[in-house]
Design a protein around this motif. Sequence first.
Motif, PDB file in Angstrom:
ATOM      1  N   PHE A 268       0.826  -1.214   0.000  1.00 19.25           N
ATOM      2  CA  PHE A 268       0.000   0.000   0.000  1.00 19.25           C
ATOM      3  C   PHE A 268       0.860   1.265   0.000  1.00 19.25           C
ATOM      4  N   ALA A 269       1.982   1.226   0.732  1.00 14.55           N
ATOM      5  CA  ALA A 269       2.824   2.420   0.811  1.00 14.55           C
ATOM      6  C   ALA A 269       3.629   2.629  -0.466  1.00 14.55           C
ATOM      7  N   SER A 270       4.246   1.569  -0.980  1.00 15.73           N
ATOM      8  CA  SER A 270       5.147   1.713  -2.125  1.00 15.73           C
ATOM      9  C   SER A 270       4.410   2.037  -3.419  1.00 15.73           C
ATOM     10  N   THR A 271       3.139   1.642  -3.513  1.00 16.89           N
ATOM     11  CA  THR A 271       2.374   1.922  -4.730  1.00 16.89           C
ATOM     12  C   THR A 271       1.703   3.293  -4.715  1.00 16.89           C
ATOM     13  N   GLY A 272       1.780   3.986  -3.589  1.00 15.36           N
ATOM     14  CA  GLY A 272       1.134   5.288  -3.471  1.00 15.36           C
ATOM     15  C   GLY A 272      -0.323   5.217  -3.063  1.00 15.36           C
ATOM     16  N   ALA A 273      -0.869   3.994  -2.939  1.00 17.05           N
ATOM     17  CA  ALA A 273      -2.287   3.852  -2.593  1.00 17.05           C
ATOM     18  C   ALA A 273      -2.576   4.361  -1.188  1.00 17.05           C
ATOM     19  N   LEU A 274      -1.670   4.088  -0.254  1.00 16.43           N
ATOM     20  CA  LEU A 274      -1.887   4.504   1.127  1.00 16.43           C
ATOM     21  C   LEU A 274      -1.963   6.022   1.230  1.00 16.43           C
ATOM     22  N   ARG A 275      -1.031   6.710   0.628  1.00 14.90           N
ATOM     23  CA  ARG A 275      -1.028   8.174   0.682  1.00 14.90           C
ATOM     24  C   ARG A 275      -2.301   8.742   0.051  1.00 14.90           C
ATOM     25  N   ALA A 276      -2.724   8.160  -1.060  1.00 13.89           N
ATOM     26  CA  ALA A 276      -3.926   8.648  -1.737  1.00 13.89           C
ATOM     27  C   ALA A 276      -5.168   8.440  -0.881  1.00 13.89           C
ATOM     28  N   MET A 277      -5.263   7.297  -0.202  1.00 10.34           N
ATOM     29  CA  MET A 277      -6.425   7.036   0.652  1.00 10.34           C
ATOM     30  C   MET A 277      -6.444   7.963   1.850  1.00 10.34           C
TER      31      MET A 277
ATOM     32  N   ILE B 212     -14.426   0.755  -1.771  1.00 15.16           N
ATOM     33  CA  ILE B 212     -13.911   0.493  -3.110  1.00 15.16           C
ATOM     34  C   ILE B 212     -12.518   1.080  -3.346  1.00 15.16           C
ATOM     35  N   PRO B 213     -12.204   2.311  -2.886  1.00 17.34           N
ATOM     36  CA  PRO B 213     -10.855   2.825  -3.132  1.00 17.34           C
ATOM     37  C   PRO B 213      -9.744   1.956  -2.552  1.00 17.34           C
ATOM     38  N   MET B 214     -10.015   1.230  -1.485  1.00 20.59           N
ATOM     39  CA  MET B 214      -8.998   0.369  -0.887  1.00 20.59           C
ATOM     40  C   MET B 214      -8.434  -0.611  -1.915  1.00 20.59           C
ATOM     41  N   GLN B 215      -9.275  -1.067  -2.835  1.00 20.16           N
ATOM     42  CA  GLN B 215      -8.823  -1.969  -3.892  1.00 20.16           C
ATOM     43  C   GLN B 215      -8.505  -1.214  -5.177  1.00 20.16           C
ATOM     44  N   ALA B 216      -9.377  -0.279  -5.545  1.00 19.98           N
ATOM     45  CA  ALA B 216      -9.264   0.363  -6.855  1.00 19.98           C
ATOM     46  C   ALA B 216      -8.054   1.277  -6.967  1.00 19.98           C
TER      47      ALA B 216
ATOM     48  N   PRO C 263     -24.520  17.220  -1.819  1.00 17.44           N
ATOM     49  CA  PRO C 263     -23.592  18.276  -2.253  1.00 17.44           C
ATOM     50  C   PRO C 263     -22.185  18.081  -1.688  1.00 17.44           C
ATOM     51  N   SER C 264     -22.049  17.255  -0.641  1.00 13.36           N
ATOM     52  CA  SER C 264     -20.733  16.983  -0.061  1.00 13.36           C
ATOM     53  C   SER C 264     -20.033  15.806  -0.725  1.00 13.36           C
ATOM     54  N   ARG C 265     -20.630  15.266  -1.763  1.00 17.04           N
ATOM     55  CA  ARG C 265     -20.040  14.125  -2.475  1.00 17.04           C
ATOM     56  C   ARG C 265     -18.661  14.496  -3.016  1.00 17.04           C
ATOM     57  N   GLU C 266     -17.689  13.601  -2.794  1.00 17.01           N
ATOM     58  CA  GLU C 266     -16.331  13.825  -3.276  1.00 17.01           C
ATOM     59  C   GLU C 266     -16.146  13.086  -4.590  1.00 17.01           C
ATOM     60  N   ALA C 267     -15.827  13.827  -5.649  1.00 16.23           N
ATOM     61  CA  ALA C 267     -15.655  13.206  -6.962  1.00 16.23           C
ATOM     62  C   ALA C 267     -14.327  13.578  -7.618  1.00 16.23           C
ATOM     63  N   ARG C 268     -13.448  14.299  -6.893  1.00 14.54           N
ATOM     64  CA  ARG C 268     -12.144  14.629  -7.458  1.00 14.54           C
ATOM     65  C   ARG C 268     -11.269  13.380  -7.524  1.00 14.54           C
ATOM     66  N   ALA C 269     -10.393  13.315  -8.494  1.00 20.77           N
ATOM     67  CA  ALA C 269      -9.531  12.140  -8.689  1.00 20.77           C
ATOM     68  C   ALA C 269      -8.404  12.128  -7.661  1.00 20.77           C
ATOM     69  N   PHE C 270      -8.247  11.002  -6.970  1.00 20.14           N
ATOM     70  CA  PHE C 270      -7.185  10.834  -5.982  1.00 20.14           C
ATOM     71  C   PHE C 270      -6.281   9.640  -6.293  1.00 20.14           C
ATOM     72  N   SER C 271      -6.776   8.681  -7.034  1.00 17.15           N
ATOM     73  CA  SER C 271      -6.026   7.430  -7.238  1.00 17.15           C
ATOM     74  C   SER C 271      -4.717   7.679  -7.984  1.00 17.15           C
ATOM     75  N   PRO C 272      -3.614   7.078  -7.513  1.00 17.36           N
ATOM     76  CA  PRO C 272      -2.347   7.214  -8.232  1.00 17.36           C
ATOM     77  C   PRO C 272      -2.275   6.314  -9.472  1.00 17.36           C
ATOM     78  N   HIS C 273      -3.224   5.390  -9.587  1.00 14.23           N
ATOM     79  CA  HIS C 273      -3.228   4.455 -10.718  1.00 14.23           C
ATOM     80  C   HIS C 273      -4.595   4.523 -11.393  1.00 14.23           C
ATOM     81  N   ARG C 274      -4.600   4.809 -12.704  1.00 13.31           N
ATOM     82  CA  ARG C 274      -5.866   5.019 -13.426  1.00 13.31           C
ATOM     83  C   ARG C 274      -5.931   4.209 -14.706  1.00 13.31           C
ATOM     84  N   SER C 275      -5.015   3.266 -14.863  1.00 15.90           N
ATOM     85  CA  SER C 275      -5.008   2.447 -16.086  1.00 15.90           C
ATOM     86  C   SER C 275      -6.225   1.537 -16.107  1.00 15.90           C
ATOM     87  N   LEU C 276      -6.674   1.204 -17.306  1.00 18.44           N
ATOM     88  CA  LEU C 276      -7.862   0.377 -17.522  1.00 18.44           C
ATOM     89  C   LEU C 276      -7.458  -0.902 -18.244  1.00 18.44           C
TER      90      LEU C 276
END
Length: 408
Positions: free
Chosen positions: A107-116, A273-277, A394-407
Amino acid sequence: MTDIRQQTVRRRRVFYVPGYDPFPPRRYRELYRKEGAAQAAISGYTLDMQAEAPGSGDYGWRVETRIGGATTLARIKVLVWSDLVQASMRRGIVATYGLLVRTLWIFASTGALRAMVRLRPGTMLAGAWPVAILTGQLLVALALGGLVWWGVGRVLPGWGGVLLGAGLGAVASAGILNLARRFDNKIYAYYLLYDFAQVAAHRGASGPDLQARMDGFVNEIGADLASGDFDEVLVVGHSSGAALAVSLVAALERRGLPERGAKLALLTLGQAIPMQAFLPDARRLRGDLRQLSASREIAWVDVTARGDGVCFWLTDPAGVCGVAPEGQTGPLVFSAAFSETLAPETWRRIRRRFFRLHFQYLAAFERPRDYDYFQITAGPLTLADRYAGRASSPSREARAFSPHRSLP
């Protein structure tokens, strides 16, 4: 009350996808029985429930509701993967600490932890909990073992005392760690670690055993969707099961939905979902999120609550993953607002019981607004009709945070 003229569902099929839960699925049937009766009494409708095919081992049930003059029959089934969860938890203490280091590194080395942490700092306290507790337990065990070693060495000087002290110290340390693990059903440190670890095991991709199970689920849901026996087929994903539910529904849409008959709908509750995505190899999940967030055929509603400390509350999963398309249609994201929809005495009683709160989506509310789990799963309106015209919070968060966005 719902007027019978508005009824759009007379027969519904519901598939419930649990989160990372090692317990038998019968708990969900009994929870539905107890809480459904309570909600019906509070809200003024009738709900009758009975097990489906008693003794068959199939943890499904039938529910008949009468709401505002409309009678609806629902057949509900738990999609079981608790055996895979149990298998993933069969580790010794030494192996568990190795798993802790590996999971934290991924989680730390991939940047996922920081993003979460940037996305929902409060939620990530749940991720810090197993690290802090298990590290603390290890330090206490090592300190006690060292104290025993030192004490024996003082009493028996020489190599004999050193070796005996080391042996007794190791036994004392192991005893502390084993005792702590026996009480994990109170503090959930091992459980939360295993939950994070099963997601990190394949860096966000589904393992072969889980993927095979999901393929079977898709076939089962698809058969009922095509049967013509139902007006709506609703897939409900809770907690870690929300990501699985997204992939199941996306796979069904890719197969092709029936032109007539049942509508397919998706309800995600307390999602993580972000924990995996956010992990690098979760390409398939991110593709599924992108697909469903652009779908005009599938109603998708996502319900979370800030009081639920182990979910990513009020986040648009496709948006925060950076894969939301132009012309996004879903999901509808809003809060169950526990502090306002529960009676004050109930909220005071459970507000610090974070696992109890995580299951509140499946329970009764004394002051329900437009979220009623039992009307959604067994009431006379499709998910799309129930929330037609409802806007996301109105408090919904929709800004992009994920360090990985490949499909894919």
